[in-house]
Design a protein around this motif. Structure first.
Motif, PDB file in Angstrom:
ATOM      1  N   ALA A  99       0.816  -1.212   0.000  1.00 17.86           N
ATOM      2  CA  ALA A  99       0.000   0.000   0.000  1.00 17.86           C
ATOM      3  C   ALA A  99       0.856   1.270   0.000  1.00 17.86           C
ATOM      4  N   ALA A 100       1.969   1.271   0.726  1.00 19.38           N
ATOM      5  CA  ALA A 100       2.839   2.456   0.768  1.00 19.38           C
ATOM      6  C   ALA A 100       3.461   2.721  -0.598  1.00 19.38           C
ATOM      7  N   GLN A 101       3.879   1.660  -1.266  1.00 15.79           N
ATOM      8  CA  GLN A 101       4.479   1.814  -2.599  1.00 15.79           C
ATOM      9  C   GLN A 101       3.430   2.304  -3.601  1.00 15.79           C
ATOM     10  N   VAL A 102       2.232   1.771  -3.517  1.00 14.56           N
ATOM     11  CA  VAL A 102       1.154   2.205  -4.410  1.00 14.56           C
ATOM     12  C   VAL A 102       0.843   3.676  -4.177  1.00 14.56           C
ATOM     13  N   GLU A 103       0.806   4.093  -2.938  1.00 14.76           N
ATOM     14  CA  GLU A 103       0.530   5.501  -2.636  1.00 14.76           C
ATOM     15  C   GLU A 103       1.649   6.398  -3.148  1.00 14.76           C
ATOM     16  N   ARG A 104       2.915   5.979  -2.995  1.00 17.76           N
ATOM     17  CA  ARG A 104       4.030   6.769  -3.553  1.00 17.76           C
ATOM     18  C   ARG A 104       3.880   6.882  -5.064  1.00 17.76           C
ATOM     19  N   GLY A 105       3.500   5.793  -5.712  1.00 22.80           N
ATOM     20  CA  GLY A 105       3.284   5.822  -7.162  1.00 22.80           C
ATOM     21  C   GLY A 105       2.181   6.777  -7.544  1.00 22.80           C
ATOM     22  N   VAL A 116       3.615  10.279  -7.293  1.00 25.34           N
ATOM     23  CA  VAL A 116       4.531  10.546  -8.410  1.00 25.34           C
ATOM     24  C   VAL A 116       3.740  10.788  -9.694  1.00 25.34           C
ATOM     25  N   TYR A 117       2.751   9.918  -9.970  1.00 22.13           N
ATOM     26  CA  TYR A 117       1.935  10.079 -11.189  1.00 22.13           C
ATOM     27  C   TYR A 117       1.219  11.423 -11.173  1.00 22.13           C
ATOM     28  N   ALA A 118       0.596  11.766 -10.046  1.00 25.07           N
ATOM     29  CA  ALA A 118      -0.127  13.032  -9.955  1.00 25.07           C
ATOM     30  C   ALA A 118       0.812  14.221 -10.150  1.00 25.07           C
ATOM     31  N   SER A 119       2.037  14.109  -9.644  1.00 26.45           N
ATOM     32  CA  SER A 119       2.996  15.218  -9.724  1.00 26.45           C
ATOM     33  C   SER A 119       3.646  15.370 -11.089  1.00 26.45           C
ATOM     34  N   TYR A 120       3.955  14.242 -11.753  1.00 23.47           N
ATOM     35  CA  TYR A 120       4.776  14.313 -12.953  1.00 23.47           C
ATOM     36  C   TYR A 120       4.103  13.833 -14.237  1.00 23.47           C
ATOM     37  N   CYS A 121       3.013  13.106 -14.145  1.00 18.40           N
ATOM     38  CA  CYS A 121       2.452  12.457 -15.337  1.00 18.40           C
ATOM     39  C   CYS A 121       1.047  12.928 -15.688  1.00 18.40           C
ATOM     40  N   ALA A 122       0.217  13.127 -14.669  1.00 20.84           N
ATOM     41  CA  ALA A 122      -1.202  13.391 -14.891  1.00 20.84           C
ATOM     42  C   ALA A 122      -1.457  14.658 -15.697  1.00 20.84           C
ATOM     43  N   SER A 123      -0.592  15.637 -15.599  1.00 22.80           N
ATOM     44  CA  SER A 123      -0.828  16.882 -16.332  1.00 22.80           C
ATOM     45  C   SER A 123      -0.882  16.650 -17.838  1.00 22.80           C
ATOM     46  N   CYS A 124      -0.190  15.640 -18.334  1.00 24.33           N
ATOM     47  CA  CYS A 124      -0.242  15.311 -19.767  1.00 24.33           C
ATOM     48  C   CYS A 124      -1.073  14.060 -20.033  1.00 24.33           C
ATOM     49  N   HIS A 125      -0.857  13.014 -19.236  1.00 23.90           N
ATOM     50  CA  HIS A 125      -1.504  11.729 -19.500  1.00 23.90           C
ATOM     51  C   HIS A 125      -2.901  11.632 -18.898  1.00 23.90           C
ATOM     52  N   GLY A 126      -3.301  12.608 -18.093  1.00 22.71           N
ATOM     53  CA  GLY A 126      -4.638  12.642 -17.528  1.00 22.71           C
ATOM     54  C   GLY A 126      -4.740  11.966 -16.182  1.00 22.71           C
ATOM     55  N   GLY A 127      -5.659  12.476 -15.369  1.00 23.61           N
ATOM     56  CA  GLY A 127      -5.869  11.936 -14.038  1.00 23.61           C
ATOM     57  C   GLY A 127      -6.426  10.526 -14.037  1.00 23.61           C
ATOM     58  N   GLN A 128      -7.058  10.137 -15.148  1.00 23.97           N
ATOM     59  CA  GLN A 128      -7.639   8.792 -15.251  1.00 23.97           C
ATOM     60  C   GLN A 128      -6.908   7.947 -16.294  1.00 23.97           C
ATOM     61  N   LEU A 129      -5.651   8.283 -16.606  1.00 29.45           N
ATOM     62  CA  LEU A 129      -4.799   7.553 -17.564  1.00 29.45           C
ATOM     63  C   LEU A 129      -5.265   7.697 -19.009  1.00 29.45           C
ATOM     64  N   GLU A 130      -6.129   8.675 -19.283  1.00 27.61           N
ATOM     65  CA  GLU A 130      -6.777   8.767 -20.596  1.00 27.61           C
ATOM     66  C   GLU A 130      -5.913   9.345 -21.713  1.00 27.61           C
ATOM     67  N   GLY A 131      -4.833  10.001 -21.412  1.00 30.49           N
ATOM     68  CA  GLY A 131      -3.994  10.605 -22.446  1.00 30.49           C
ATOM     69  C   GLY A 131      -4.618  11.888 -22.973  1.00 30.49           C
TER      70      GLY A 131
END
Length: 97
Positions: free
Chosen positions: A46-52, A55-70
């Motif tokens: 659970a701790a690793q999933v939360e860190r992920g 990280v996704y929210a901080s570095y990826c979601a702005s382009c790839h979307g909050g729901q992984l939609e791209g």
């Protein structure tokens, strides 16, 4: 020292330099490859999933979307030549990662 001996020493020196540069490049690359080995992922941790998630929210979601939609029309090249961010599959991978 005659010219012949000077030429041989020059060639030997160049050979040693090239050999040393190749060794440094090879071993440096091997060390670089080792440092890129990702840590094992355990979806039950659970701790690793939360860190992920952070990280996704901080570095990826702005382009790839909050729901992984791209991004919209992610298969169509942008005017500048780049491709829009593709969607992620459920494992977190995209076609180019």
């Amino acid at each position: 020292m005659d010219a012949s001996r000077a030429n041989r020493l020059t060639v030997a020196g160049l050979f040693a330099f090239v050999l040393a540069a190749a060794a440094i490049a090879y071993y440096g690359r091997a060390e670089l490859d080792k440092s890129r080995t990702p840590a094992p992922i355990d979806p039950r941790d659970a701790a690793q999933v939360e860190r992920g998630r952070v990280v996704y929210a901080s570095y990826c979601a702005s382009c790839h979307g909050g729901q992984l939609e791209g991004q919209p029309d992610w298969r169509i090249r942008l005017p500048g030549g780049r491709m829009p961010a593709p969607p992620h599959d459920q494992s977190g991978h995209t076609w180019h990662h």
